[in-house]
Design an enzyme around this catalytic site. Sequence first.
Site, PDB file in Angstrom:
ATOM      1  N   PRO A 179       0.831  -1.215   0.000  1.00  0.00           N
ATOM      2  CA  PRO A 179       0.000   0.000   0.000  1.00  0.00           C
ATOM      3  C   PRO A 179       0.863   1.262   0.000  1.00  0.00           C
ATOM      4  O   PRO A 179       2.027   1.239   0.401  1.00  0.00           O
ATOM      5  CB  PRO A 179      -0.778  -0.093   1.328  1.00  0.00           C
ATOM      6  CG  PRO A 179      -0.551  -1.484   1.827  1.00  0.00           C
ATOM      7  CD  PRO A 179       0.770  -1.912   1.287  1.00  0.00           C
TER       8      PRO A 179
ATOM      9  N   HIS B 154       3.774  -5.265   3.008  1.00  0.00           N
ATOM     10  CA  HIS B 154       2.620  -5.606   3.844  1.00  0.00           C
ATOM     11  C   HIS B 154       2.791  -6.870   4.689  1.00  0.00           C
ATOM     12  O   HIS B 154       1.994  -7.127   5.586  1.00  0.00           O
ATOM     13  CB  HIS B 154       1.417  -5.763   2.908  1.00  0.00           C
ATOM     14  CG  HIS B 154       0.097  -5.458   3.534  1.00  0.00           C
ATOM     15  ND1 HIS B 154      -0.201  -5.755   4.842  1.00  0.00           N
ATOM     16  CD2 HIS B 154      -1.019  -4.882   3.039  1.00  0.00           C
ATOM     17  CE1 HIS B 154      -1.440  -5.381   5.111  1.00  0.00           C
ATOM     18  NE2 HIS B 154      -1.960  -4.845   4.036  1.00  0.00           N
TER      19      HIS B 154
END
Length: 583
Positions: free
Chosen positions: A34, A280
């Site tokens: 992200p 992540h």
Amino acid sequence: MLHLNHLRPSQAYYYWLNDMYMNVRIPLPINSNPGMVFPPRRFKTVHDVAHFAARLLDGILAHKEMLDSGELPLERAASREKNQPLCMAQYYRLLGSCRRPGVERDSQYLPSRERTNDEDRHVVVICRNQMYCVVLQASDRGKLSESEIASQILYVLSDAPCLPAKPLPVGLLTAEPRTRWARDREALQADERNQRNLELIETAQVVLCLDEPLGGNFNARGFSGATPTMHRAGDRDETNMAHEMIHGGGSEYNSGNRWFDKTMQLIICTDGTWGLCYEHSTSEGIAVVQLLEKIYKNIVDHPDEDNGLPQHHLPPPERLEWHVSGPQLQLRFGQAAKSVDKAIDDLDFYVYRYRGYGKTFIKSCQVSPDVYIQLALQLAHFKLYGRLVATYESASTRRFLHGRVDCIRAASTEALEWAKAMCQGEGANVTLESDREDEEEARKVTFSIYSKEHLRELFRCAVARQTEVMVKNILGSGIDIPLLGLREASVEVTGEMAELFNDESYKISQCFLLSTSQVACSTDSFMGYGPVTPRGYGCSYNPQPEQIVFCVSAFYSCEDTSASRYAKSLQDSLDIMRDLLQN
């Protein structure tokens, strides 16, 4: 409920980690990492850039000291069986960690929790694809002051543009499919100096990327009637800034100015845009957001007048020189540039602020904001396609040791019945020939088949169902992790997958055409990511008191999806939900 805080990490954790991250072979940028955008800064000079970077790094160092001293407070559940202790393991994995590519399965480099007094602390700073090792704390000279760190950053900012030869964009290789990058990494390691560079990057507290601004051509197409962007840096809007954080903008911009395997890459652009790209596999968004927001708030609350930078007689940061021999590896840079540029061209990403209302109104309807927004996402999809699809929403399972997330499935029968009724028998609105409103269509009068009371009753049923699934997940009674455990255990015990897991319905249930998560920020920041499947949508959301920020993503190569069109459908859905529930 059984707490696992005194036990070893469960086998389920490793099944989950491998299935979700380590076994996945597609590239990290867009598909996994992200990107987060913070409110832009105003930099008048290059000194301001160096000073702000130094303040961030000083905050990182202070946080690391707190972790080492064991002073990180234990968090407890705020609702649903209140006060249960939450696993804090994710918070200890953010600094000094890195993902490592493997030919078949990746692995993680995680620092030891035992601190030794003579341990040096460093960061790697990347500027114009040049990499530098900046030591922040050394056994022989202690910790650098903020102005000393700033002088080191200033050195990098002045040195990188002046070097005669254009450096090889080694960071681009980290944006490649994992097996390909694993083989490239093996080839790089044939040289001892490269080996040392890799070790310095992987053990660095964080990587700091000093970027050039992206051109305005990364702006997504909005839609007629959309609210204007909130943050601006020059002519760049929020969508443009988000692209920079997620992938860097391509080989001609900053995608080589990255190390996508690194858990935390702080990104600061000379035009004041700044934020984060994070790998992540080590943690969920909450740990990263809390750490950076704490540091950022401290900077905002204690602005200090920086009157130029004092000269410090520290040795300059060491520049990492890469030795790439052999034509095969040389060729890889051109190939990597092509593939990363192609992936970036395909990303349809849009930051959309819904300004009609926010958490305040939703709570006045006696509904959880998360549940409400999940139902809005379902309605928006139904309005476009006339059907619901398997939806992933991450549910925190930190009540258990090493608990990360299970999946809240929002596409329930109750949500479908409500969405159908809300659409009053209209057909799916799926043609994509134009994003413009057809004004004649908009003026048509629609006659309601159902009474408001009936629609509200269907809505309450959908809310009750969504709430029940959410609570079951966070209390450890979700279905996806246990099913994953059974699937992997069946292979371990019998050597082949049980029949259930080869069934078509199981495969459909695992293909998430809508992948969502709430990323709540206390600052006016937002985090976004790409879809998890070529035909799907990604959608994160940050509910604020009077607005909701959505980051919607799709792929241009899929003819049926459009990020701006889905955002428009979200706007319509949230509007009609307000009309339904007001008074």
